[in-house]
Design an enzyme around this catalytic site. Structure first.
Site, short mmCIF file in Angstrom:
data_model
loop_
_atom_site.label_atom_id
_atom_site.label_comp_id
_atom_site.label_asym_id
_atom_site.label_seq_id
_atom_site.Cartn_x
_atom_site.Cartn_y
_atom_site.Cartn_z
N ASP A 80 85.21 82.68 82.22
CA ASP A 80 85.68 81.02 82.16
C ASP A 80 84.56 80.06 81.85
O ASP A 80 83.46 80.68 82.01
CB ASP A 80 86.12 80.99 83.56
N HIS A 111 86.12 84.04 75.74
CA HIS A 111 86.83 83.18 76.84
C HIS A 111 87.89 83.94 77.51
O HIS A 111 88.58 83.45 78.35
CB HIS A 111 87.41 81.87 76.23
#
Length: 413
Positions: free
Chosen positions: A388, A384
């Site tokens: 995204d 992450h």
């Protein structure tokens, strides 16, 4: 004249290995380039060949010892003659007991670990299948036992109810059963397993790992496979599986979502304009991930041929270390083992891994009607820090659309 046997170069950045097994014992006759020892590295098992023809000399290290590249591990007496036939009957051999023991060593008669030519994959098969190597007739080169020989012996033992007694004799299980006690076995982790453990933990500690899921209707791919599998195999000499479709679909999705194919290097993001796909395959020592180079440039047939070759050589323990370096994205197919759903772990320095799972008929709603479809869950674990949620979901949707309508793979849509 004694010739030193040295640890060969093991590959870039690999400086040491563990001695996994001696394939030749002191006093055994050896030929030039014949394997005499097996080394376990971080990724694969490597056989050490004899530099000359002659007689095996003394072992300088023990099984389980860590050895450095270039270190001397044994000697071979060049041009010597093995004293196996004359030394065995001599009672007074205290000055050289290993030579006395060398006479029966080439034939796997008395002990399960006595054959001089058991590769790591064969040794593991013997342990897993409970086969006594003394009962196995080797069909490999120079009479060496192959994994197929062990499997055939195991099948023969199962088909003959009266036969298991000789094979079961060396095992400690009957003694444990009669005593009624419990037992534990402590086995040292192989270097490969240690590396897997360390890298997986590093991935958890470093990446901001998250997994997103989707499911895919496999009807179209199954139909295409059933329609063309015979023609495909006849033309290309390899079976048409599902991995070819998924690798092609993943390559297409990686072009659309380049962050999934990127990696983090310090404070930089490295984007790749190529797709080197790591495919997780099982080996006797654990999971390994050989790399399909430039998978985006290959046809489905080229992908299937490469994966089939990787799978075979992973079982044989003959994958090369260079074949497992790099990789920009990984696909792991837990469905072959029956997995319904999982959260795969990223293979650093990659930033994402796709998990495939088993196909099962489920009730789904299509055009307002409840129908039965062969469905598969997809899982994308990603870092992450770089990817995204929108990009991860879009990647899975793109891949799902390509699998549900394989024509998209032909027109890059």
């Amino acid at each position: 004249m004694a010739t030193e046997v040295l640890v060969p170069t093991l590959g870039e950045s690999i400086t040491e290995a563990t001695l996994g097994e001696w394939l030749k014992q002191p006093g055994d006759a050896v030929r030039a380039d014949e394997p005499i020892a097996s080394l376990e590295t971080d990724k694969v098992s490597v056989e050490v060949p004899s530099p000359v023809a002659g007689v095996m000399g003394a072992h300088a290290v023990k099984v389980g010892d860590t050895v450095q590249v270039g270190a001397m591990i044994a000697t071979v007496d060049a041009g010597g003659a093995a004293p196996a036939q004359t030394a065995a009957p001599q009672p007074a051999v205290t000055q050289s007991p290993q030579q006395a023991a060398s006479a029966p060593a080439p034939e796997p008669e008395p002990q399960g670990d006595s054959p001089a030519a058991l590769s790591p994959s064969v040794r593991r098969a013997i342990l897993e299948l409970g086969v006594d190597p003394a009962t196995v007739r080797g069909t490999g080169k120079d009479g060496r036992i192959t994994k197929e020989d062990v499997e055939a012996a195991a099948q023969a033992k199962q088909s003959q109810p009266t036969a298991p007694a000789p094979a079961a004799a060396p095992a400690p299980a009957p003694q444990a059963a009669t005593s009624g006690g419990r037992k534990e076995e402590r086995v040292r982790m192989t270097r490969l397993r240690q590396t897997i453990a360390r890298r997986l933990k590093e991935a958890q500690n470093t990446a901001a790992m998250l997994t997103t899921f989707n499911d895919v209707d496999m009807s179209a791919v199954i139909e295409a496979r059933n329609k063309y599998k015979d023609l495909f195999e006849k033309k290309h000499g390899v079976r048409l599986g599902f991995m070819g479709f998924f690798v092609k679909a993943a390559c297409m999705a990686l072009k659309d979502i380049p962050a999934v194919n990127a990696s983090i290097d310090g404070e930089d993001i490295v984007y790749h304009d190529y797709a080197d796909i790591s495919v997780a395959v099982s080996s006797p020592g654990g999971l390994v991930v050989p790399v399909i180079r430039d998978a985006d440039q290959l046809s489905v047939a080229g992908i299937e041929k490469t994966i089939g070759d990787f799978g075979k050589r992973a079982k044989d323990g003959t994958l090369k270390m260079d074949e497992m370096k790099g990789g920009t994205f990984t696909i792991s197919n837990g469905g072959v083992f029956g997995s319904l759903m999982s959260t795969p772990i990223i293979n650093p320095p990659q930033s994402a891994v796709l998990g495939l799972h088993r196909i099962e008929d489920r009730a789904v709603v299509v055009n307002g009607q409840v129908v039965v479809r062969p469905m598969m869950y997809l899982a994308l674990s990603y870092d992450h820090r770089l990817i995204d949620g929108r990009e991860a979901v879009t990647f899975l949707v793109t891949l799902k659309n390509a699998i549900e309508d394989p024509t998209r793979l032909l027109i890059d849509l």
